[in-house]
Design a protein around this motif. Structure first.
Motif, PDB file in Angstrom:
ATOM      1  N   SER A  21     -10.351 -10.173  -4.840  1.00 33.63           N
ATOM      2  CA  SER A  21      -9.133 -10.018  -5.635  1.00 33.63           C
ATOM      3  C   SER A  21      -8.608  -8.599  -5.461  1.00 33.63           C
ATOM      4  N   CYS A  22      -7.311  -8.460  -5.582  1.00 35.88           N
ATOM      5  CA  CYS A  22      -6.678  -7.145  -5.532  1.00 35.88           C
ATOM      6  C   CYS A  22      -5.663  -7.078  -6.665  1.00 35.88           C
ATOM      7  N   ALA A  23      -5.904  -6.152  -7.577  1.00 38.61           N
ATOM      8  CA  ALA A  23      -5.009  -5.965  -8.713  1.00 38.61           C
ATOM      9  C   ALA A  23      -4.066  -4.805  -8.419  1.00 38.61           C
ATOM     10  N   ALA A  24      -2.777  -5.079  -8.509  1.00 43.67           N
ATOM     11  CA  ALA A  24      -1.762  -4.086  -8.171  1.00 43.67           C
ATOM     12  C   ALA A  24      -1.065  -3.581  -9.425  1.00 43.67           C
ATOM     13  N   SER A  25      -0.673  -2.327  -9.397  1.00 42.26           N
ATOM     14  CA  SER A  25       0.100  -1.754 -10.489  1.00 42.26           C
ATOM     15  C   SER A  25       0.893  -0.550  -9.987  1.00 42.26           C
ATOM     16  N   GLY A  26       1.936  -0.209 -10.725  1.00 47.02           N
ATOM     17  CA  GLY A  26       2.713   0.979 -10.386  1.00 47.02           C
ATOM     18  C   GLY A  26       3.858   0.755  -9.424  1.00 47.02           C
ATOM     19  N   PHE A  27       4.092  -0.490  -9.026  1.00 44.70           N
ATOM     20  CA  PHE A  27       5.222  -0.802  -8.153  1.00 44.70           C
ATOM     21  C   PHE A  27       5.633  -2.256  -8.388  1.00 44.70           C
ATOM     22  N   THR A  28       6.780  -2.627  -7.840  1.00 40.14           N
ATOM     23  CA  THR A  28       7.306  -3.976  -8.037  1.00 40.14           C
ATOM     24  C   THR A  28       6.601  -4.943  -7.087  1.00 40.14           C
ATOM     25  N   PHE A  29       5.513  -5.468  -7.549  1.00 38.48           N
ATOM     26  CA  PHE A  29       4.610  -6.265  -6.720  1.00 38.48           C
ATOM     27  C   PHE A  29       5.331  -7.406  -6.003  1.00 38.48           C
ATOM     28  N   SER A  30       6.222  -8.075  -6.687  1.00 34.96           N
ATOM     29  CA  SER A  30       6.780  -9.321  -6.168  1.00 34.96           C
ATOM     30  C   SER A  30       7.629  -9.143  -4.914  1.00 34.96           C
ATOM     31  N   ILE A  31       8.074  -7.934  -4.615  1.00 32.93           N
ATOM     32  CA  ILE A  31       8.921  -7.754  -3.442  1.00 32.93           C
ATOM     33  C   ILE A  31       8.122  -7.279  -2.219  1.00 32.93           C
ATOM     34  N   TYR A  32       6.839  -7.050  -2.418  1.00 38.14           N
ATOM     35  CA  TYR A  32       6.004  -6.510  -1.354  1.00 38.14           C
ATOM     36  C   TYR A  32       5.286  -7.618  -0.582  1.00 38.14           C
ATOM     37  N   THR A  33       5.212  -7.448   0.726  1.00 39.01           N
ATOM     38  CA  THR A  33       4.295  -8.236   1.526  1.00 39.01           C
ATOM     39  C   THR A  33       2.884  -7.718   1.265  1.00 39.01           C
ATOM     40  N   MET A  34       1.991  -8.641   0.971  1.00 39.95           N
ATOM     41  CA  MET A  34       0.608  -8.266   0.672  1.00 39.95           C
ATOM     42  C   MET A  34      -0.311  -8.736   1.801  1.00 39.95           C
ATOM     43  N   SER A  35      -1.258  -7.888   2.118  1.00 39.55           N
ATOM     44  CA  SER A  35      -2.151  -8.200   3.229  1.00 39.55           C
ATOM     45  C   SER A  35      -3.574  -7.783   2.895  1.00 39.55           C
ATOM     46  N   TRP A  36      -4.490  -8.408   3.604  1.00 41.28           N
ATOM     47  CA  TRP A  36      -5.889  -7.988   3.613  1.00 41.28           C
ATOM     48  C   TRP A  36      -6.220  -7.524   5.032  1.00 41.28           C
ATOM     49  N   TYR A  37      -6.838  -6.368   5.115  1.00 41.65           N
ATOM     50  CA  TYR A  37      -7.355  -5.832   6.357  1.00 41.65           C
ATOM     51  C   TYR A  37      -8.866  -5.670   6.202  1.00 41.65           C
ATOM     52  N   ARG A  38      -9.515  -5.484   7.322  1.00 39.64           N
ATOM     53  CA  ARG A  38     -10.941  -5.177   7.275  1.00 39.64           C
ATOM     54  C   ARG A  38     -11.292  -4.199   8.378  1.00 39.64           C
ATOM     55  N   GLN A  39     -12.368  -3.477   8.126  1.00 42.89           N
ATOM     56  CA  GLN A  39     -12.864  -2.526   9.116  1.00 42.89           C
ATOM     57  C   GLN A  39     -14.380  -2.565   9.134  1.00 42.89           C
ATOM     58  N   ALA A  40     -14.900  -2.932  10.284  1.00 39.90           N
ATOM     59  CA  ALA A  40     -16.344  -2.942  10.491  1.00 39.90           C
ATOM     60  C   ALA A  40     -16.769  -1.607  11.093  1.00 39.90           C
ATOM     61  N   PRO A  41     -18.035  -1.235  10.941  1.00 41.62           N
ATOM     62  CA  PRO A  41     -18.499   0.048  11.472  1.00 41.62           C
ATOM     63  C   PRO A  41     -18.230   0.176  12.963  1.00 41.62           C
ATOM     64  N   GLY A  42     -17.623   1.295  13.349  1.00 42.42           N
ATOM     65  CA  GLY A  42     -17.359   1.555  14.754  1.00 42.42           C
ATOM     66  C   GLY A  42     -16.149   0.853  15.316  1.00 42.42           C
ATOM     67  N   LEU A  43     -15.469   0.083  14.490  1.00 42.92           N
ATOM     68  CA  LEU A  43     -14.306  -0.661  14.962  1.00 42.92           C
ATOM     69  C   LEU A  43     -13.046  -0.216  14.223  1.00 42.92           C
ATOM     70  N   GLN A  99       3.114  -3.635   1.436  1.00 46.54           N
ATOM     71  CA  GLN A  99       4.104  -3.035   2.323  1.00 46.54           C
ATOM     72  C   GLN A  99       5.492  -3.542   1.976  1.00 46.54           C
ATOM     73  N   TYR A 100       6.443  -2.595   1.861  1.00 42.68           N
ATOM     74  CA  TYR A 100       7.863  -2.936   1.685  1.00 42.68           C
ATOM     75  C   TYR A 100       8.684  -1.756   2.162  1.00 42.68           C
ATOM     76  N   SER A 101       9.563  -2.012   3.079  1.00 43.91           N
ATOM     77  CA  SER A 101      10.395  -0.964   3.659  1.00 43.91           C
ATOM     78  C   SER A 101       9.488   0.159   4.166  1.00 43.91           C
ATOM     79  N   ARG A 102       9.684   1.363   3.701  1.00 39.86           N
ATOM     80  CA  ARG A 102       8.859   2.475   4.182  1.00 39.86           C
ATOM     81  C   ARG A 102       7.618   2.688   3.321  1.00 39.86           C
ATOM     82  N   ASN A 103       7.450   1.882   2.296  1.00 36.67           N
ATOM     83  CA  ASN A 103       6.305   2.036   1.405  1.00 36.67           C
ATOM     84  C   ASN A 103       5.110   1.248   1.931  1.00 36.67           C
ATOM     85  N   ASP A 104       3.980   1.907   1.954  1.00 37.38           N
ATOM     86  CA  ASP A 104       2.774   1.310   2.510  1.00 37.38           C
ATOM     87  C   ASP A 104       1.596   1.818   1.689  1.00 37.38           C
ATOM     88  N   TYR A 105       1.032   0.937   0.870  1.00 41.48           N
ATOM     89  CA  TYR A 105      -0.033   1.339  -0.045  1.00 41.48           C
ATOM     90  C   TYR A 105      -1.346   0.656   0.320  1.00 41.48           C
TER      91      TYR A 105
END
Length: 116
Positions: A21-43, A99-105
């Motif tokens: 789960s990811c809980a968002a606050s401090g911005f207008t959540f509904s207009i943002y594209t939401m994504s999940w990324y992952r990073q494994a060691p060394g990659l 992510q929305y426009s130039r905003n990337d959190y």
């Protein structure tokens, strides 16, 4: 103040399931594209799944198609990643992204370890 707080990670056996789960606050959540990324060691960090603001467009990495499901609840400012049939190669730190426009959190990440 913008915040993305992931939860739900942990240790699971191969073939098991987890729900992030990811809980968002401090911005207008509904207009943002939401994504999940992952990073494994060394990659490099890689995109796992993304969902458009009303859920009409969803994309998955080939490696997780048919096993992972991304969803969002705009009323609660939450985004989820249901992970089934987990494999050892899914082991990584999983990050929530907005992510929305130039905003990337980014969130701080949650560790997922798939091991017997």
């Amino acid at each position: 103040q913008v915040q993305l707080v992931e939860s739900g990670g942990g240790l699971v056996q191969p073939g098991g399931s987890l729900r992030l789960s990811c809980a968002a606050s401090g911005f207008t959540f509904s207009i943002y594209t939401m994504s999940w990324y992952r990073q494994a060691p060394g990659l490099e960090r890689e995109l796992v799944a993304s969902i458009s603001r009303f859920g009409g467009r969803i994309n998955y990495a080939d490696s997780v198609k048919g096993r992972f499901t991304i969803s969002r609840d705009n009323a609660k400012s939450l985004v989820y990643l249901q992970m089934n049939s987990l494999k050892s190669e899914d082991t990584a730190v999983y990050y929530c992204n907005a992510q929305y426009s130039r905003n990337d959190y980014w969130g701080q990440g949650t560790q997922v370890t798939v091991s017997s």
